[in-house]
Design a protein around this motif. Structure first.
Motif, PDB file in Angstrom:
ATOM      1  N   TYR A 127      49.030  46.939  45.688  1.00 34.77           N
ATOM      2  CA  TYR A 127      48.274  45.694  45.813  1.00 34.77           C
ATOM      3  C   TYR A 127      48.157  45.043  44.439  1.00 34.77           C
ATOM      4  N   THR A 128      48.445  43.753  44.377  1.00 36.12           N
ATOM      5  CA  THR A 128      48.354  43.054  43.102  1.00 36.12           C
ATOM      6  C   THR A 128      47.810  41.648  43.294  1.00 36.12           C
ATOM      7  N   THR A 129      47.136  41.164  42.261  1.00 32.75           N
ATOM      8  CA  THR A 129      46.718  39.761  42.264  1.00 32.75           C
ATOM      9  C   THR A 129      47.526  38.996  41.219  1.00 32.75           C
ATOM     10  N   THR A 159      53.449  38.331  37.274  1.00 27.09           N
ATOM     11  CA  THR A 159      53.854  39.135  36.120  1.00 27.09           C
ATOM     12  C   THR A 159      54.855  40.226  36.495  1.00 27.09           C
ATOM     13  N   PHE A 172      42.846  55.968  36.480  1.00 25.25           N
ATOM     14  CA  PHE A 172      42.111  54.717  36.611  1.00 25.25           C
ATOM     15  C   PHE A 172      42.456  53.958  37.902  1.00 25.25           C
ATOM     16  N   LEU A 185      42.053  53.704  41.854  1.00 20.82           N
ATOM     17  CA  LEU A 185      41.134  54.205  42.873  1.00 20.82           C
ATOM     18  C   LEU A 185      41.785  54.173  44.240  1.00 20.82           C
ATOM     19  N   TYR A 229      40.472  51.180  46.867  1.00 19.94           N
ATOM     20  CA  TYR A 229      40.619  49.738  46.654  1.00 19.94           C
ATOM     21  C   TYR A 229      42.068  49.339  46.873  1.00 19.94           C
ATOM     22  N   ALA A 249      47.400  51.944  45.029  1.00 21.12           N
ATOM     23  CA  ALA A 249      48.607  52.014  44.196  1.00 21.12           C
ATOM     24  C   ALA A 249      48.824  50.663  43.523  1.00 21.12           C
ATOM     25  N   ILE A 250      49.393  50.683  42.324  1.00 17.66           N
ATOM     26  CA  ILE A 250      49.600  49.435  41.583  1.00 17.66           C
ATOM     27  C   ILE A 250      50.975  49.445  40.900  1.00 17.66           C
ATOM     28  N   CYS A 297      51.527  46.222  34.453  1.00 21.02           N
ATOM     29  CA  CYS A 297      52.138  45.242  33.570  1.00 21.02           C
ATOM     30  C   CYS A 297      51.355  45.250  32.268  1.00 21.02           C
TER      31      CYS A 297
HETATM   32  C1  ANZ Z   1      49.615  43.930  38.586  1.00 19.52           C
HETATM   33  C2  ANZ Z   1      48.862  43.290  37.509  1.00 19.52           C
HETATM   34  C3  ANZ Z   1      49.348  42.690  36.382  1.00 19.52           C
HETATM   35  C4  ANZ Z   1      47.500  43.326  37.761  1.00 19.52           C
HETATM   36  C5  ANZ Z   1      48.439  42.100  35.484  1.00 19.52           C
HETATM   37  C6  ANZ Z   1      46.564  42.794  36.909  1.00 19.52           C
HETATM   38  C7  ANZ Z   1      47.072  42.189  35.764  1.00 19.52           C
HETATM   39  P1  ANZ Z   1      41.055  42.296  41.596  1.00 19.52           P
HETATM   40  O1  ANZ Z   1      41.343  40.910  41.141  1.00 19.52           O
HETATM   41  O2  ANZ Z   1      39.751  42.811  41.129  1.00 19.52           O
HETATM   42  O3  ANZ Z   1      41.264  42.462  43.080  1.00 19.52           O
HETATM   43  N1  ANZ Z   1      44.479  47.175  41.189  1.00 19.52           N
HETATM   44  C8  ANZ Z   1      44.823  47.003  42.471  1.00 19.52           C
HETATM   45  N2  ANZ Z   1      44.437  48.062  43.209  1.00 19.52           N
HETATM   46  C9  ANZ Z   1      43.860  48.918  42.354  1.00 19.52           C
HETATM   47  C10 ANZ Z   1      43.276  50.206  42.520  1.00 19.52           C
HETATM   48  N3  ANZ Z   1      43.236  50.805  43.716  1.00 19.52           N
HETATM   49  N4  ANZ Z   1      42.756  50.824  41.439  1.00 19.52           N
HETATM   50  C11 ANZ Z   1      42.810  50.215  40.229  1.00 19.52           C
HETATM   51  N5  ANZ Z   1      43.363  49.018  40.020  1.00 19.52           N
HETATM   52  C12 ANZ Z   1      43.886  48.367  41.072  1.00 19.52           C
HETATM   53  O4  ANZ Z   1      42.100  43.269  40.879  1.00 19.52           O
HETATM   54  C13 ANZ Z   1      43.399  43.363  41.348  1.00 19.52           C
HETATM   55  C14 ANZ Z   1      44.232  44.021  40.292  1.00 19.52           C
HETATM   56  O5  ANZ Z   1      43.688  45.304  40.025  1.00 19.52           O
HETATM   57  C15 ANZ Z   1      45.635  44.185  40.771  1.00 19.52           C
HETATM   58  O6  ANZ Z   1      46.511  43.285  40.110  1.00 19.52           O
HETATM   59  C16 ANZ Z   1      46.030  45.563  40.221  1.00 19.52           C
HETATM   60  O7  ANZ Z   1      46.624  45.294  38.987  1.00 19.52           O
HETATM   61  C17 ANZ Z   1      44.720  46.283  40.050  1.00 19.52           C
HETATM   62  F1  ANZ Z   1      48.878  41.520  34.421  1.00 19.52           F
HETATM   63  O8  ANZ Z   1      48.639  44.188  39.611  1.00 19.52           O
HETATM   64  B1  ANZ Z   1      47.264  44.021  39.090  1.00 19.52           B
END
Ligand code: ANZ
Ligand code: ZN
Length: 867
Positions: A259-261, A265, A339, A341, A344, A348-349, A352
């Motif tokens: 899952y990513t937001t 990137t 880190f 969880l 949430y 898996a992530i 970046c």
């Molecule tokens: C790639 C990425 C690149 C992310 C980047 C962030 C910055 P919010 O907005 O709070 O929902 N994430 C997703 N699931 C997670 C988990 N189970 N445990 C820890 N971290 C997790 O946060 C979403 C971002 O938190 C997601 O976007 C993911 O990292 C991380 F430059 O994906 B991100």
């Protein structure tokens, strides 16, 4: 009854108690029924935990609520203003352990003394509606609500990690874990998975979030805090194809969903990471003892948001690789990381490092590439480098294939579309909000009405077997939950199949108790949890008042519970609190001796601008900043002492007068003395007026001059106080009352008109002061020759015609040039205006004795003089 001696002092203790019983005898605060013709008004302060003593924070909170209640009653509302006790919880169990007193007894004794304290404050409460959550008459209904929720799927059983104290053999709340150890035993806390009961609050996440907008009479900051807590996140679930997965007998295609937001990137990705309890991690650990050990080591860590952001990021390279969804040639190593969880997103992530601080720390530790793909405006994409801080700002996408040159937002849209087209990803919404775990492995709480049967599994207690009462005969000598250790209570016959079974020994989180008490107050004797007619009439609470510390959990849980009660037919609304006010704290200076010991305010003396310890007058103490009153800082002022010394009215007045209600108030000796002085002054003013008043209820004579002006001022102030109280700006209302007292004291006119105006002024003064100082108001009302109770009287009626500004300012021109201006009574005679205009210094100088050839008055606007 002794209201006053001749010196202007009031016998406080006698008269306050006297008026309290007079109100009681007159049933002054009893609300009307739902058929009452008056509009309803429900004012509620967050009910207290019966700790044993009121503190100043309570006094402030209940005083504000009481002002609102008394004000609304006087304004013609049918007011509900109840009080109760949030009576289950840990401190009672601790008292049982430490002082060998039964939690029920401890709680009861505390309630009794706090009720006495509250009554001494003269609060206009509906005591006949008192609710105590530990009484079976309350919690039996909570049990039936629980069963209703269970029927509707709003309650479910799930497994969650808890903090387990191996010495106490009990579960600890997060706050009871200090530096990884049990607060009482000092034992290293373990994480354990336990089956527990949950309320499905996340299902209501969207509704809880969107309805925040409609809560117009809630503080903005509370709405923002709830919004953040719910934490709606719009992102993308992506599938990564895995390779190098050791065979484990399964034939499923190996993919990892992340899952990513920040899918914009994706070209900066350098690894993937999964949670230690992710199914893939568990599977891989079977054949990998190193990984097994790593996962175990993660179990002992605290998973709170704060500790996750500051703890050292650790990972274990599983050897599995994920291929980049847009660049098959790029293989991303898959780590298990501490880190990430499980509960949430997908657990898996993709990492970046250039644009996420946690990923960056991780990359530095494991030597993973850091490739910036979002380049800030004006930076060269080929030389822009990341140091110790990830770049999380906006910029332009670079080194990003088909995203080249896009903004991050455009990039996200493009990736989402492409993934949806290929079926490799889909847009998802997640909430930070977790389902509400309501099981507590405690004795002193509402028993959960469930039976565990080996044959039938989980069996709800049948309705006719409710309530499930807490047993009284429990022992706190052994560690663990006394309900677990009870020899007979636990054992029952299954109500479905009749075999021997056991009761659920968990009790409900006390936040459940406080999530619906406001609905119960509408009909506290009802034999169903709520009474439809009563809740439809009284709810929502028109004004709820309490501390900001409850801005998130209590208020969110209550909002959720109300929705769940609606779904199960107990109420018909979603939002329980129409208006919310969060008051500031009560603070006091702190005093410390040279060896760091805190000294109580009562134990210091001031001499020559210095402060000394009174036990040892040579020891100087350091005066620290004013902080929230607390035992640990020894800066508590005891309400009992203040009430005994000054009376409840003075304590109430000080609580309202010194600062805006949403801000902290700083308790000072000078402040409370000032309030006491004002009270004396008020009383003297009423007493001294005696002979200069017309008899009560006299008709108004013709008023002119000073008397008419005074009356105007009085009405203007009453209007202002009314407006301030409507908006809960108590300190401003107080300031206006000071003003009125000054005006009345300075009004020296004699004659029939003045005597009438003086009476009206004093009577209005008494009535507008009554919400804040109700006892003084009653005494003063008597002194003014009445035998009714102010508490039963309507608010003063302001004559609106007296509020329009009566004076008008006119420009004065001489020979067409503006020279001066005059202020005259609206509609004044031409002669009067002419005289005033000619008498201006400037005009006199210019005219300089010359003949006035013409003088024209344009009423209310201008005077033209021609010489
Ligand atoms: C790639 C990425 C690149 C992310 C980047 C962030 C910055 P919010 O907005 O709070 O929902 N994430 C997703 N699931 C997670 C988990 N189970 N445990 C820890 N971290 C997790 O946060 C979403 C971002 O938190 C997601 O976007 C993911 O990292 C991380 F430059 O994906 B991100
Ligand atoms: Zn059974």
């Amino acid at each position: 009854m002794t209201d006053a001696d001749t010196s202007g002092h009031i016998d406080i203790s006698n008269s306050e108690a006297h008026w309290q019983s007079a109100w009681e005898a007159a049933d002054a605060f009893k609300p009307g029924t739902p058929n009452d013709p008056r509009p309803k008004y429900y004012v509620l302060e967050m009910f207290p935990y019966p700790s044993g003593r009121l503190h100043m924070g309570h006094v402030r909170n209940y005083t504000m609520g009481d002002v609102v209640a008394r004000f609304r009653r006087a304004r013609g509302f049918n007011v509900l203003h109840p009080m109760g006790w949030d009576a289950f919880g840990l401190p009672a169990e601790n008292a049982a352990i430490n002082k060998s007193v039964h939690p029920a007894q401890w709680t009861k004794t505390n309630i009794e003394s706090m009720r006495v304290q509250m009554k001494a404050l003269g609060l206009s409460l509906n005591w006949d509606r008192e609710i105590t959550t530990c009484n079976v008459s309350y919690y039996r209904h909570q049990q039936s609500l629980f069963l209703d929720f269970l029927d509707r799927g709003l309650v479910y059983r799930g497994v969650r990690d808890v903090n387990w104290d191996p010495v106490e053999r009990t579960v600890l709340a997060n706050e009871q874990v200090i530096d990884g150890r049990g607060w009482r035993s000092g034992a290293v806390v373990e994480r354990r998975s336990l089956a527990q009961w949950f309320l499905a609050i996340t299902k209501a996440g969207e509704s809880l979030l969107t309805s925040l907008d409609g809560l117009k009479r809630w503080p903005e900051k509370v709405r923002v805090m709830q919004e953040n807590w719910i934490g709606r996140s719009e992102g993308l679930t992506m599938r990564f194809v895995l390779s190098n997965v050791p065979p484990d007998g399964g034939s499923e295609e190996d993919v990892l969903e992340i899952y990513t937001t920040r899918h914009d990137t994706i070209f900066g990705a350098s690894f993937c990471a999964i949670a230690p309890d992710h199914p893939l991690a568990v599977r891989l650990a079977q054949g990998n003892s190193g990984l097994r050990d790593f996962i175990t080591s993660c179990k002992s860590q605290d998973t709170s948001e704060v500790s996750r952001s500051i703890m050292e990021k650790k990972g274990f390279d599983t050897g599995v690789v994920a291929s980049h969804p847009f660049n098959e040639a790029q293989a991303l190593p898959v780590y298990v990381a501490n880190f990430v969880l499980m509960d949430y997103g997908t657990g898996a992530i993709f990492g970046c490092p250039a644009h996420d601080q946690r990923d960056l720390e991780f990359a530095h530790k494991y030597n993973l590439p850091v490739l910036p793909v979002v380049i800030p405006e004006g930076e060269n994409p080929d030389s822009f480098a990341i140091g110790d801080e990830a770049f999380t700002g906006v910029g332009v996408l670079r080194h990003s294939a088909f995203l080249e040159g896009m903004t991050p937002e455009e990039g996200r849209e493009e990736i989402a579309c492409r993934m949806e087209d290929t079926g490799c990803g889909w847009r998802t919404i997640h909430y930070r909000l977790r389902d509400w775990g309501v099981s507590r492995q405690r004795y002193w709480g509402c028993p959960i009405p469930i039976i565990h049967c080996e044959v039938c599994g989980i069996v709800p207690v049948s309705r006719e077997d409710l309530p499930v009462q807490l047993p009284d005969d429990v022992s706190f000598d052994e560690p663990g939950n006394p309900l677990e250790n009870h020899p007979t209570w636990k054992n029952v016959l299954c109500s479905r199949c009749g075999v021997e079974a056991t009761r659920e020994t968990d009790t409900l989180d006390t936040f459940v108790d406080s999530s619906w008490y406001f609905a119960r107050f509408c009909a506290p004797q009802s034999d169903t949890p709520t009474d439809t007619e009563a809740v439809n009439y009284w709810l929502p609470v028109d004004q709820y008042i309490g501390g900001i510390e409850h801005a998130i959990l209590h208020l969110l849980y209550s909002r959720y519970f109300t929705r769940a009660m609606k779904e199960t037919g107990h109420v018909t609304l979603d939002e329980p609190f129409e208006g919310l006010f969060t008051q500031g704290m009560v603070c006091h200076e702190t005093y410390q001796t040279a060896d760091g010991r805190f000294v109580e305010p009562d134990d210091v003396v001031r001499r020559e601008g210095k402060v000394f310890f009174s036990d040892d007058p040579k020891t100087e103490v350091t005066v620290g900043p004013s902080e929230k009153m607390s035992k640990s800082r020894s800066n508590i002022v005891n309400p009992d002492v203040v009430v005994a010394r000054y009376g409840a009215d003075v304590a109430r007045w000080f609580m309202l007068s010194d600062s805006p209600p949403e801000r902290d108030v700083y308790w000072t000796e000078a402040g409370i003395e000032g309030a006491a002085r004002f009270r004396r002054r008020f009383w003297r003013l009423v007493e001294a007026a005696g002979d200069d008043l017309c008899p009560p209820e006299s008709p108004m004579p013709a008023l002119e001059g000073e008397a008419a002006e005074m009356r105007r001022a009085v009405h203007r102030i009453v209007a202002a106080v009314t407006d301030e109280l409507e908006r809960l700006r108590f300190n401003r209302a107080v300031a206006h009352i000071y003003e009125l007292v000054n005006d009345v004291a300075g009004f020296q006119e004699q004659g029939a008109g003045a005597a009438w105006v003086r009476r009206e002024a004093l009577e209005f003064l008494v009535k507008i002061t009554a919400p804040a100082m109700p006892h003084l108001a009653e005494s003063a009302w008597r002194a003014l020759g009445h035998d009714t109770l102010v508490a039963l009287l309507p608010w003063p009626i302001v004559d609106d015609s007296l509020l329009v500004d009566n004076m008008v300012t006119m420009a004065v021109q001489v020979n067409g040039k503006r020279r001066s201006e005059i202020t005259v009574v609206r509609g004044a005679s031409q002669d009067h205006i002419a005289q005033e205009a000619l008498a201006c210094d400037k005009v006199e100088k210019i005219v300089d004795g010359r003949e006035i050839r013409n003088l024209i008055v344009v009423p209310d606007r201008i005077v033209n003089i021609v010489v």
